[in-house]
Design a protein around this motif. Structure first.
Motif, PDB file in Angstrom:
ATOM      1  N   ARG A  52      38.295  34.418  51.746  1.00  0.00           N
ATOM      2  CA  ARG A  52      38.319  33.868  53.035  1.00  0.00           C
ATOM      3  C   ARG A  52      39.735  33.483  53.595  1.00  0.00           C
ATOM      4  N   GLY A  53      40.692  33.838  52.668  1.00  0.00           N
ATOM      5  CA  GLY A  53      42.104  33.496  53.215  1.00  0.00           C
ATOM      6  C   GLY A  53      42.533  32.120  53.036  1.00  0.00           C
ATOM      7  N   THR A  54      41.850  31.345  52.220  1.00  0.00           N
ATOM      8  CA  THR A  54      42.090  29.624  52.080  1.00  0.00           C
ATOM      9  C   THR A  54      42.949  29.442  50.795  1.00  0.00           C
ATOM     10  N   THR A  55      43.822  30.322  50.399  1.00  0.00           N
ATOM     11  CA  THR A  55      44.460  30.251  49.054  1.00  0.00           C
ATOM     12  C   THR A  55      45.970  30.581  49.288  1.00  0.00           C
ATOM     13  N   ASP A  56      46.882  29.953  48.484  1.00  0.00           N
ATOM     14  CA  ASP A  56      48.124  30.403  48.743  1.00  0.00           C
ATOM     15  C   ASP A  56      48.592  31.066  47.170  1.00  0.00           C
ATOM     16  N   ARG A  57      47.747  31.381  46.474  1.00  0.00           N
ATOM     17  CA  ARG A  57      47.626  32.209  45.396  1.00  0.00           C
ATOM     18  C   ARG A  57      46.541  33.247  45.402  1.00  0.00           C
ATOM     19  N   PRO A  58      46.512  34.023  46.252  1.00  0.00           N
ATOM     20  CA  PRO A  58      45.434  35.166  46.200  1.00  0.00           C
ATOM     21  C   PRO A  58      45.382  36.068  44.985  1.00  0.00           C
ATOM     22  N   VAL A  59      44.116  36.257  44.752  1.00  0.00           N
ATOM     23  CA  VAL A  59      43.662  36.991  43.581  1.00  0.00           C
ATOM     24  C   VAL A  59      43.753  38.640  43.876  1.00  0.00           C
ATOM     25  N   THR A  60      44.489  39.329  43.170  1.00  0.00           N
ATOM     26  CA  THR A  60      44.504  40.927  43.351  1.00  0.00           C
ATOM     27  C   THR A  60      43.555  41.609  42.566  1.00  0.00           C
ATOM     28  N   PRO A  61      43.380  42.634  42.935  1.00  0.00           N
ATOM     29  CA  PRO A  61      42.259  43.668  42.148  1.00  0.00           C
ATOM     30  C   PRO A  61      42.633  43.725  40.718  1.00  0.00           C
ATOM     31  N   GLY A  62      44.082  43.709  40.501  1.00  0.00           N
ATOM     32  CA  GLY A  62      44.548  43.941  39.023  1.00  0.00           C
ATOM     33  C   GLY A  62      44.417  42.709  38.331  1.00  0.00           C
ATOM     34  N   ASP A  63      44.503  41.375  39.145  1.00  0.00           N
ATOM     35  CA  ASP A  63      43.916  40.026  38.275  1.00  0.00           C
ATOM     36  C   ASP A  63      42.536  40.100  38.069  1.00  0.00           C
ATOM     37  N   VAL A  64      41.614  40.623  38.957  1.00  0.00           N
ATOM     38  CA  VAL A  64      40.304  40.688  38.385  1.00  0.00           C
ATOM     39  C   VAL A  64      39.965  41.621  37.331  1.00  0.00           C
ATOM     40  N   ARG A  65      40.748  42.822  37.163  1.00  0.00           N
ATOM     41  CA  ARG A  65      40.580  43.450  35.958  1.00  0.00           C
ATOM     42  C   ARG A  65      41.044  43.249  34.696  1.00  0.00           C
ATOM     43  N   SER A  66      42.228  42.393  34.885  1.00  0.00           N
ATOM     44  CA  SER A  66      42.576  41.783  33.588  1.00  0.00           C
ATOM     45  C   SER A  66      42.266  40.377  33.150  1.00  0.00           C
ATOM     46  N   ALA A  67      41.236  39.772  33.866  1.00  0.00           N
ATOM     47  CA  ALA A  67      40.666  38.573  33.650  1.00  0.00           C
ATOM     48  C   ALA A  67      40.016  38.434  32.364  1.00  0.00           C
ATOM     49  N   ARG A  68      40.541  37.517  31.539  1.00  0.00           N
ATOM     50  CA  ARG A  68      39.994  37.099  30.291  1.00  0.00           C
ATOM     51  C   ARG A  68      39.310  35.842  30.161  1.00  0.00           C
ATOM     52  N   PHE A  69      38.179  35.535  29.640  1.00  0.00           N
ATOM     53  CA  PHE A  69      37.689  34.390  29.421  1.00  0.00           C
ATOM     54  C   PHE A  69      37.486  33.981  27.939  1.00  0.00           C
ATOM     55  N   ALA A  70      37.561  32.762  27.682  1.00  0.00           N
ATOM     56  CA  ALA A  70      37.297  32.322  26.316  1.00  0.00           C
ATOM     57  C   ALA A  70      35.659  32.532  25.944  1.00  0.00           C
ATOM     58  N   THR A  71      35.343  32.842  24.658  1.00  0.00           N
ATOM     59  CA  THR A  71      33.823  33.081  24.299  1.00  0.00           C
ATOM     60  C   THR A  71      33.520  31.826  23.524  1.00  0.00           C
ATOM     61  N   VAL A  72      32.288  31.426  23.989  1.00  0.00           N
ATOM     62  CA  VAL A  72      31.790  30.144  23.583  1.00  0.00           C
ATOM     63  C   VAL A  72      30.564  30.448  22.632  1.00  0.00           C
ATOM     64  N   ILE A  73      30.603  29.845  21.599  1.00  0.00           N
ATOM     65  CA  ILE A  73      29.476  29.980  20.670  1.00  0.00           C
ATOM     66  C   ILE A  73      28.434  28.626  20.487  1.00  0.00           C
ATOM     67  N   LEU A  74      27.474  28.837  20.577  1.00  0.00           N
ATOM     68  CA  LEU A  74      26.265  27.763  20.277  1.00  0.00           C
ATOM     69  C   LEU A  74      26.589  26.595  21.666  1.00  0.00           C
ATOM     70  N   LYS A  75      26.967  27.092  22.662  1.00  0.00           N
ATOM     71  CA  LYS A  75      26.817  26.161  23.791  1.00  0.00           C
ATOM     72  C   LYS A  75      26.705  26.987  24.885  1.00  0.00           C
ATOM     73  N   PRO A  76      26.222  26.591  26.000  1.00  0.00           N
ATOM     74  CA  PRO A  76      26.068  27.504  27.355  1.00  0.00           C
ATOM     75  C   PRO A  76      27.148  28.306  27.621  1.00  0.00           C
ATOM     76  N   GLY A  77      26.769  29.449  27.704  1.00  0.00           N
ATOM     77  CA  GLY A  77      27.731  30.564  28.205  1.00  0.00           C
ATOM     78  C   GLY A  77      27.272  31.821  28.944  1.00  0.00           C
ATOM     79  N   TYR A  78      27.843  32.606  29.894  1.00  0.00           N
ATOM     80  CA  TYR A  78      27.469  33.416  30.656  1.00  0.00           C
ATOM     81  C   TYR A  78      27.432  34.955  29.832  1.00  0.00           C
ATOM     82  N   ALA A  79      26.383  35.751  30.046  1.00  0.00           N
ATOM     83  CA  ALA A  79      26.370  37.149  29.355  1.00  0.00           C
ATOM     84  C   ALA A  79      27.656  37.702  29.624  1.00  0.00           C
ATOM     85  N   VAL A  80      28.168  38.362  28.633  1.00  0.00           N
ATOM     86  CA  VAL A  80      29.531  38.980  28.649  1.00  0.00           C
ATOM     87  C   VAL A  80      29.401  40.260  29.417  1.00  0.00           C
TER      88      VAL A  80
END
Length: 178
Positions: A130-158
């Motif tokens: 939407r062009g509403t950020t001063d820190r745009p995300v690049t395709p490389g940022d998306v490809r390298s995104a890493r998230f913590a894995t949670v166990i025994l609490k709500p989490g999204y299918a990896v």
């Protein structure tokens, strides 16, 4: 007909009648069977939810098959064989709205990506589109995104999140020309 392995009769699994009805629609849309109702979209498959029933289909087997069907339906649509093939390239706003509507299944066996981290990252992608950020995300940022894995609490299918992010990287490359 049993399309998937069943769980033990004392445990609940996905309702076979509902799963089989969805699979018939998918196969009809892919040209692998007689058309059964309206052609199905990948988003409809992602949104599918099933009642549970004692001795039903094994959830993991069904979920893996649905992931493969999503890819097949998206590929067919991209090749001109699906219901969205004739549509022009979606605008940045349409992509942003699709991200906001995204719903991921819960991780299996009590394990998945931290929901807050994924949601925060996707909010940044929406702001970029939407062009509403001063820190745009690049395709490389998306490809390298890493998230913590949670166990025994709500989490999204990896796998579902990873597939969605791979698609987003392509969208950003197209939109941002990077």
């Amino acid at each position: 007909m049993n399309r998937f392995p069943r769980v033990l009769a004392v445990r609940a699994g996905y309702d076979p009648d509902q799963v089989d009805a969805l699979v018939r629609r998918i196969e009809g849309a892919l040209g692998r069977g007689a058309p059964d109702g309206e052609p199905i979209t990948a988003d409809e498959i992602r949104a599918a939810r099933f009642r549970t029933k004692l001795g039903g289909y094994h959830e993991v087997a069904v979920d893996f098959a649905l992931q493969a069907f999503i890819v097949a339906v998206e590929n067919r649509s991209a090749e001109g064989g699906g219901p969205v093939a004739s549509r022009a390239e979606p605008s940045a706003e349409e992509h942003a709205a699709r991200i906001e509507r995204a719903a991921f299944r819960a991780g299996r066996l009590g394990m998945g990506y931290d929901e807050d981290q994924v949601d925060t990252f996707l909010d940044r992608v929406v702001a970029t589109l939407r062009g509403t950020t001063d820190r745009p995300v690049t395709p490389g940022d998306v490809r390298s995104a890493r998230f913590a894995t949670v166990i025994l609490k709500p989490g999204y299918a990896v796998r579902e999140v990873d597939t969605f992010l791979a698609d987003l990287a392509g969208v950003l490359e197209t939109r941002l020309g990077r």
